[in-house]
Enzyme design. Structure first.
Site, short mmCIF file in Angstrom:
data_model
loop_
_atom_site.label_atom_id
_atom_site.label_comp_id
_atom_site.label_asym_id
_atom_site.label_seq_id
_atom_site.Cartn_x
_atom_site.Cartn_y
_atom_site.Cartn_z
CG ASN A 1 -8.78 26.96 37.59
OD1 ASN A 1 -9.34 26.32 36.70
ND2 ASN A 1 -9.25 26.98 38.82
CG HIS B 1 -13.11 28.60 41.53
ND1 HIS B 1 -13.20 27.23 41.65
CD2 HIS B 1 -13.83 29.11 42.57
CE1 HIS B 1 -13.92 26.93 42.73
NE2 HIS B 1 -14.30 28.05 43.30
N GLY C 1 -16.85 22.72 27.88
CA GLY C 1 -15.90 23.52 27.12
C GLY C 1 -16.39 24.89 26.68
CD GLU D 1 -17.36 30.54 34.96
OE1 GLU D 1 -16.62 29.73 34.37
OE2 GLU D 1 -18.25 30.17 35.74
CG ASN E 1 -15.15 29.35 30.94
OD1 ASN E 1 -15.16 30.59 30.94
ND2 ASN E 1 -15.89 28.63 31.78
CG MET F 1 -14.29 19.25 36.27
SD MET F 1 -14.28 20.92 36.98
CE MET F 1 -15.39 20.68 38.35
NE ARG F 2 -8.78 13.33 37.52
CZ ARG F 2 -9.46 12.41 38.23
NH1 ARG F 2 -10.78 12.42 38.21
NH2 ARG F 2 -8.81 11.53 38.95
C1 GAR Z 1 -17.16 26.61 34.66
O1 GAR Z 1 -18.18 27.24 35.38
C2 GAR Z 1 -15.86 26.69 35.40
O2 GAR Z 1 -15.69 27.90 36.09
C3 GAR Z 1 -16.00 25.55 36.36
O3 GAR Z 1 -16.61 24.52 35.64
C4 GAR Z 1 -17.41 25.09 34.60
C5 GAR Z 1 -16.95 24.50 33.30
O4 GAR Z 1 -17.77 24.93 32.24
N1 GAR Z 1 -14.74 25.16 36.87
C6 GAR Z 1 -14.55 24.62 38.07
O5 GAR Z 1 -15.45 24.40 38.85
C7 GAR Z 1 -13.12 24.28 38.39
N2 GAR Z 1 -13.01 23.75 39.71
P1 GAR Z 1 -17.24 24.90 30.75
O6 GAR Z 1 -16.70 23.49 30.52
O7 GAR Z 1 -18.46 25.16 29.93
O8 GAR Z 1 -16.18 25.95 30.59
#
Ligand code: GAR
Length: 209
Positions: A107, A109, A12, A174, A14, A90-91
């Protein structure tokens, strides 16, 4: 301020960046609920500590994907959210779910899309030998990691980078671009029109421009 639901699956960070940005009363969006598909995640604790309402919609407790998505949609709609931010969620969402919130799901990525859709993006960028990597905020459509792009940030790859070192630099970007992208969408400065992102003021220009 536009009400936003943030969907997470884990750490979490982001989500935390979005919550932090929205603490400014001048920020055009407000995080009204954080929803995790996994119980007990770090992100849920972070949201609670920040005073944000949380909910868990556990996909493992739902017999089918359709039932999971119905519960998820209810948790979103009950919050009054008008926009949805996937933040390490991640779903993969079905076409039906995406259609229900068409153009209103964002989203983040961890790659410069359309390169490296899916998982393990940092490892794959290093294996491919790219000189520039990065991250993308996009509108979610029915195809995985393929919706219209809102904002991207580039991160140069260093010769001695590991997946961990590269991912840390991408993550910092990000946290910068996700709040910026959400603000632009909430203000209406960026919006999806016919599968492309249109910048405010350019929407009504003739197609020859
Ligand atoms: C982040 O790097 C996000 O971009 C990626 O997972 C991580 C989550 O980190 N998302 C994906 O790969 C989506 N397919 P966070 O929970 O600390 O934000």
């Amino acid at each position: 301020r536009v009400p936003v639901a943030v969907l997470i699956s884990g750490r979490g960070s982001n989500m935390a960046a979005l919550i932090e940005a929205a603490r400014d009363p001048a920020y055009p969006a407000e995080i009204v609920r954080v929803i995790s598909n996994r119980p007990g995640t770090q992100g849920l604790q972070t949201a609670t500590d920040a005073g944000i309402e949380t909910a868990v919609v556990d996909h493992k407790a739902c017999p089918t994907k359709a039932e999971f998505e119905t519960a998820l949609a209810t948790a979103i709609e009950d919050s009054g959210a008008e926009l949805i931010c996937l933040a390490g969620f991640m779903r993969v969402l079905s076409a039906d779910f995406v259609a229900r919130f068409a153009g209103r799901i964002l989203n983040i990525h961890p790659s410069l899309l359309p390169a490296f859709t899916g998982l393990d993006t940092h490892e794959r960028a290093l294996t491919a030998g790219v000189a520039v990597h990065g991250c993308t905020v996009h509108i979610v459509n029915a195809e995985l990691d393929a919706g219209p792009i809102l904002i991207q940030a580039a991160v140069p790859v260093a010769a001695d980078d590991t997946a961990a070192s590269l991912s840390a630099r991408v993550l910092a970007e990000e946290h910068r671009i996700y709040p910026a992208a959400l603000a632009a969408v909430a203000r209406g400065d960026l919006k999806p029109v016919n599968g492309r992102i249109v910048r405010k003021g350019l929407a009504d220009l003739p197609p020859t421009l």
